[in-house]
Design a protein around this motif. Structure first.
Motif, PDB file in Angstrom:
ATOM      1  N   ASP A 158       0.842  -1.202   0.000  1.00  0.00           N
ATOM      2  CA  ASP A 158       0.000   0.000   0.000  1.00  0.00           C
ATOM      3  C   ASP A 158       0.876   1.250   0.000  1.00  0.00           C
ATOM      4  N   SER A 181      -3.811   6.330   4.101  1.00  0.00           N
ATOM      5  CA  SER A 181      -3.729   5.573   2.859  1.00  0.00           C
ATOM      6  C   SER A 181      -3.861   6.508   1.671  1.00  0.00           C
ATOM      7  N   GLU A 183      -4.867   6.359  -1.850  1.00  0.00           N
ATOM      8  CA  GLU A 183      -5.539   5.486  -2.818  1.00  0.00           C
ATOM      9  C   GLU A 183      -5.044   5.854  -4.206  1.00  0.00           C
TER      10      GLU A 183
END
Length: 187
Positions: A158, A181, A183
């Protein structure tokens, strides 16, 4: 001839001793430096053995040193409480008692920053490191070292932005960090 050389040598040594007496061990400056050196050495040994006891406080020490922490006294008070609990009746607690009691009684930002710096110096000498804030790709170690800021599940590979860095020692996580995070947008 030998006697004359010996007397001159004594005279030179006496002159040097007077000239450089500020560098002697007994001066207040050297005593303070020696106390700080002992403080770092003792904490280096303690943290090399039991770094996980202070989980949650390394980032706070870093913020104290940087001058961005809000509750400096509470952080160092918690450090002292954990020290007393872990090393009660031991030499480390006896050595640190007057230092921490004076530090917490004075409530001085300058002194808080100094002792945060000394504790971080000891942590570094004990092999405790931290990630740098910024963008990163999670690997096997860092996947477990971070919690996602919004509660999302993190996976190997990630892309994240590190908000509060994780701290490590000997390849193990000592203090978990937080990240956001990132994306990946398609197209």
């Amino acid at each position: 001839m030998k006697e004359m050389i010996y007397r001159r040598w004594e005279k030179i040594c006496g002159w040097l001793a007077l000239r450089f007496r500020k560098f002697r061990k007994g001066t207040p400056e050297n005593q303070k430096a020696s106390l700080e050196k002992q403080f770092v050495e003792r904490w280096t040994l303690a943290l090399a053995e039991k770094a996980d006891i202070f989980n949650g406080l390394y980032g706070a020490l870093f913020r104290i040193q940087a001058g961005t922490a809000k509750k400096k006294g509470k952080v160092l008070s918690e450090w002292w409480s954990r020290t007393r609990y872990q090393w009660e009746g031991k030499e480390l607690a006896a050595f640190c008692r007057p230092v921490f009691e004076k530090l917490l009684a004075e409530d001085s930002d300058v002194e808080y920053r100094k002792y945060a710096r000394l504790l971080l110096e000891a942590a570094s000498a004990a092999g405790i490191t931290r990630d740098m804030p910024g963008k990163a790709v999670l690997d096997e170690l860092t996947t477990n070292a971070y919690m996602e800021w919004e509660g999302k599940q993190l996976y190997l590979g990630d892309h994240v932005e590190i908000l509060f860095p994780a701290w490590y020692q000997k390849g193990c996580v000592v203090e978990q960090g937080n990240c956001r995070s990132l994306e990946m947008q398609e197209g």
